[in-house]
Scaffold this active site. Structure first.
Site, short mmCIF file in Angstrom:
data_model
loop_
_atom_site.label_atom_id
_atom_site.label_comp_id
_atom_site.label_asym_id
_atom_site.label_seq_id
_atom_site.Cartn_x
_atom_site.Cartn_y
_atom_site.Cartn_z
N ARG A 68 0.80 -1.22 0.00
CA ARG A 68 0.00 0.00 0.00
C ARG A 68 0.84 1.28 0.00
O ARG A 68 0.32 2.37 -0.17
CB ARG A 68 -0.97 -0.01 1.20
CG ARG A 68 -2.17 -0.90 0.94
CD ARG A 68 -3.03 -1.06 2.17
NE ARG A 68 -2.40 -1.93 3.17
CZ ARG A 68 -2.83 -2.06 4.41
NH1 ARG A 68 -3.87 -1.37 4.85
NH2 ARG A 68 -2.22 -2.89 5.26
N LYS A 78 8.75 -1.05 2.66
CA LYS A 78 8.15 -0.11 3.61
C LYS A 78 9.09 0.29 4.76
O LYS A 78 9.22 1.47 5.07
CB LYS A 78 6.86 -0.72 4.18
CG LYS A 78 6.17 0.14 5.19
CD LYS A 78 4.72 -0.24 5.39
CE LYS A 78 4.52 -1.56 6.05
NZ LYS A 78 3.08 -1.87 6.22
N GLN A 86 12.68 -14.81 6.06
CA GLN A 86 11.39 -15.43 5.72
C GLN A 86 11.22 -15.25 4.21
O GLN A 86 10.97 -14.15 3.74
CB GLN A 86 10.27 -14.70 6.48
CG GLN A 86 8.92 -15.34 6.30
CD GLN A 86 7.78 -14.42 6.71
OE1 GLN A 86 7.91 -13.19 6.72
NE2 GLN A 86 6.65 -15.00 7.05
N GLY A 126 -6.70 -5.68 14.42
CA GLY A 126 -7.27 -6.84 15.11
C GLY A 126 -7.96 -6.36 16.39
O GLY A 126 -7.49 -5.45 17.06
N ASN A 133 -5.42 -4.49 18.80
CA ASN A 133 -4.09 -5.08 19.01
C ASN A 133 -3.04 -4.23 18.31
O ASN A 133 -3.09 -4.03 17.10
CB ASN A 133 -4.10 -6.50 18.41
CG ASN A 133 -2.71 -7.10 18.32
OD1 ASN A 133 -1.83 -6.79 19.12
ND2 ASN A 133 -2.51 -7.96 17.32
N ARG A 143 44.58 43.29 -16.49
CA ARG A 143 43.38 43.50 -17.30
C ARG A 143 43.71 44.48 -18.41
O ARG A 143 44.71 45.21 -18.33
CB ARG A 143 42.24 44.06 -16.44
CG ARG A 143 42.55 45.42 -15.86
CD ARG A 143 41.38 45.97 -15.06
NE ARG A 143 41.69 47.31 -14.60
CZ ARG A 143 41.51 47.74 -13.36
NH1 ARG A 143 41.02 46.93 -12.44
NH2 ARG A 143 41.81 48.96 -13.03
C1 UD1 Z 1 -1.22 -7.20 12.41
C2 UD1 Z 1 -2.04 -8.01 13.44
C3 UD1 Z 1 -3.22 -7.17 13.90
C4 UD1 Z 1 -2.75 -5.87 14.46
C5 UD1 Z 1 -1.85 -5.13 13.50
C6 UD1 Z 1 -1.18 -3.95 14.19
C7 UD1 Z 1 -1.76 -10.36 12.79
C8 UD1 Z 1 -2.40 -11.54 12.14
N1 UD1 Z 1 -2.48 -9.24 12.81
O1 UD1 Z 1 -2.07 -6.96 11.31
O2 UD1 Z 1 -3.97 -7.90 14.88
O3 UD1 Z 1 -3.87 -5.07 14.82
O4 UD1 Z 1 -0.78 -5.98 13.00
O5 UD1 Z 1 -0.42 -3.16 13.32
O6 UD1 Z 1 -0.66 -10.46 13.27
N2 UD1 Z 1 5.12 -9.53 8.22
C9 UD1 Z 1 6.16 -10.37 7.92
N3 UD1 Z 1 5.88 -11.56 7.33
C10 UD1 Z 1 4.63 -11.96 7.06
C11 UD1 Z 1 3.55 -11.10 7.37
C12 UD1 Z 1 3.84 -9.88 7.95
O7 UD1 Z 1 7.33 -10.05 8.16
O8 UD1 Z 1 4.45 -13.08 6.53
C13 UD1 Z 1 5.44 -8.22 8.84
C14 UD1 Z 1 5.03 -7.06 7.96
O9 UD1 Z 1 6.10 -6.70 7.09
C15 UD1 Z 1 4.73 -5.98 8.99
C16 UD1 Z 1 4.24 -6.78 10.21
O10 UD1 Z 1 4.70 -8.10 10.02
O11 UD1 Z 1 5.91 -5.26 9.35
C17 UD1 Z 1 2.72 -6.75 10.36
O12 UD1 Z 1 2.13 -7.36 9.21
P1 UD1 Z 1 0.84 -6.76 8.51
O13 UD1 Z 1 0.54 -7.58 7.31
O14 UD1 Z 1 0.98 -5.29 8.36
O15 UD1 Z 1 -0.26 -7.12 9.61
P2 UD1 Z 1 -1.58 -6.33 9.87
O16 UD1 Z 1 -2.60 -6.72 8.88
O17 UD1 Z 1 -1.26 -4.89 10.02
MG MG Z 2 0.41 -3.48 9.35
#
Ligand code: UD1
Ligand code: MG
Length: 464
Positions: A19, A26, A81, A148, A178, A451
């Protein structure tokens, strides 16, 4: 008293951040000059974490290169990862660090940059005090948007986190969210993650949710929810609009701290002071000033509108007039610079000097009291005490192949519109006539003039 338990921090930073609509991942987007992930690592270290484990994925070499150049690099250990299968999967990628060492593991998000060290430390203290295997930061928001939701029992115990995508209409009305910041007993984390990873990711996003940890914790020892007092601290950055909000918050916090230290900001909302900058008391900053990198500013110095100062050192009572640009420059006490001056790397201005409008200085030393008031280029030069450099003086330092030096002695006077073709020396107390092109040295106290002579032709205008 037993020593405090050891804490390590895992920072989730593998996602691209779609996004943001950017070529750059990011967590490398800067907030006041420091990439977001730098703010998060610094907070973890400030809060007392012994080591920090960034989980990297997208653009991992770029992120690692930036982190490895930081002074705290020896406290970083990387996990990778390759495929982003959710936040639980991300922490799972760091499982080799769950053995021994740290009793507790903090989990932080690389895209939640405003949680500062002292606030994080407060959370850790409350969490350890609760003796719960799982603790997390929550916040009550007017607009809980897509965070969340925290589900509590009738007596107020945290039972679970429900992701927005999975929540019922009723759950979406919960305004406690959260923050994505956790402190978990490491042994519990290892067991809980293996449970989560060994069952299907049965949810709306088909991801392994770290938030499932909370339900497991609630069944086995309890979960402690710590409500942060200022929700701005836990604001996640997902879009450029969030980035602007996070920058505004960081700017406010930094500027406020300097105001308490005795710095005047005419308009703190429009003054940008990066994290590593040092300001003395009685500095005055006009609107639109940017102070960057390792800049230091001494007491009584005034910096007017539109100045950018990067990695530079300004002494006491310096007057930096509007729209000047300084990079790796040094200005000593009582000197006046600008308006519209350009001090480039190696500009070294002594005490009580004057560098006026449209003067560019590069790798040049001006000794105390020297003046270059207008429209000049001074590069690869040494200018003696009290020397006066006339308007339009240019040091011709580059012959197309190499750079050469210009030496101007103490008290010398260089007439306007002079070209000094380096290497060349204007000795102490010498004069150079206006409009000269000087290619030979000028001895002490002599006049150098080079000059064409003027010729007047009488009656020229009356000829037919
Ligand atoms: C997550 C939480 C949500 C919370 C929010 C707060 C979960 C399932 N949800 O949602 O409850 O309110 O953060 O900001 O945890 N990332 C990885 N690998 C992955 C997925 C994500 O490194 O496979 C990292 C992303 O780069 C990011 C962070 O984890 O820095 C959070 O991931 P994101 O996808 O933004 O989670 P949210 O949907 O924001
Ligand atoms: Mg997030």
């Amino acid at each position: 008293m037993s020593p405090p338990p050891s804490i390590q921090a895992v920072i989730l930073a593998a996602g691209l951040g779609t996004r943001m609509r950017s070529k750059t991942i990011k967590v490398l987007h800067p907030i006041l000059g420091t990439p977001m992930i730098g703010h998060v690592v610094q907070s973890a270290l400030d809060a007392g974490c012994q080591r920090v484990i960034p989980v990297l994925g997208h653009q991992r070499q770029r992120v690692q290169r930036w982190l490895d150049a930081r002074p705290y690099a020896d406290r970083l250990h990387y996990a990778f990862q390759d495929e982003q299968k959710g936040t639980a999967h991300a922490v799972w990628s760091a499982r080799e660090f769950f053995e021994g060492q740290a009793e507790y593991t903090a989990i932080l998000c690389g895209d939640v940059p405003n949680m500062d060290g002292p606030s994080l430390r407060n959370f850790f203290a409350a969490a350890l005090d609760s003796a719960s295997p799982v603790s997390l930061v929550t916040a009550v928001l007017d607009d809980p948007s897509r965070y969340g939701r925290i589900v509590r029992s009738r007596d107020g115990d945290v039972r679970a986190i429900v992701e927005y995508a999975d929540a019922t209409q009723e759950q979406r009305r919960i305004d406690e969210i959260n923050a994505g910041i956790y402190l978990v007993r490491t042994s519990f984390l290892a067991d809980a993650l293996s449970t989560i990873m060994n069952r299907p990711a049965d949810n709306a996003q088909n991801e392994f949710y770290l938030t499932d940890l909370v339900e497991l914790g609630a069944r086995d020892g309890g979960v402690f929810g710590w409500a942060v007092d200022d929700p701005a601290l836990i604001q996640g950055v997902n879009t450029r609009a969030d980035l602007a909000n996070a920058t505004a918050f960081a700017r406010h916090r930094i500027n406020h701290r300097w105001m308490l230290e005795g710095v005047t900001f005419l308009d703190p909302a429009n003054t940008f002071v990066e994290l590593g900058v040092e300001l003395a008391n009685d500095v005055t900053l006009y609107p639109g000033v940017h102070l960057e990198g390792a800049t230091r500013v001494g007491s009584g110095t005034i910096i007017e509108t539109g100045c950018v100062v990067r990695d530079s050192h300004l002494g006491e009572d310096v007057h930096l007039k509007a729209n000047s640009y300084l990079s790796e420059a040094h200005v000593d006490d009582g000197s006046a610079i600008g308006p519209c001056a350009h001090l480039r790397p190696g500009a070294d201005i002594g005490k009580h000097c004057k560098v006026g409008n449209f003067v560019e200085v590069k790798k040049a030393r001006l000794d105390d009291g020297a003046k270059a008031g207008h429209l000049s280029y001074l590069g690869d030069a040494h200018i003696g005490k009290q020397a006066n450099i006339g308007a339009g003086t240019i040091t011709c330092n580059y012959d197309g192949e190499q750079k050469s030096k210009t030496e101007i002695g103490e008290g010398a006077f260089i007439g306007s519109n002079t070209a000094l073709v380096a290497p060349v020396r204007i000795e102490q107390g010498a004069y150079v006539g206006a409009g000269s092109v000087i290619t030979d040295d000028v001895p002490p106290r002599s006049l150098g003039i080079a000059r064409g002579r003027q010729r007047n032709i009488e009656g020229w205008a009356d000829k037919d």
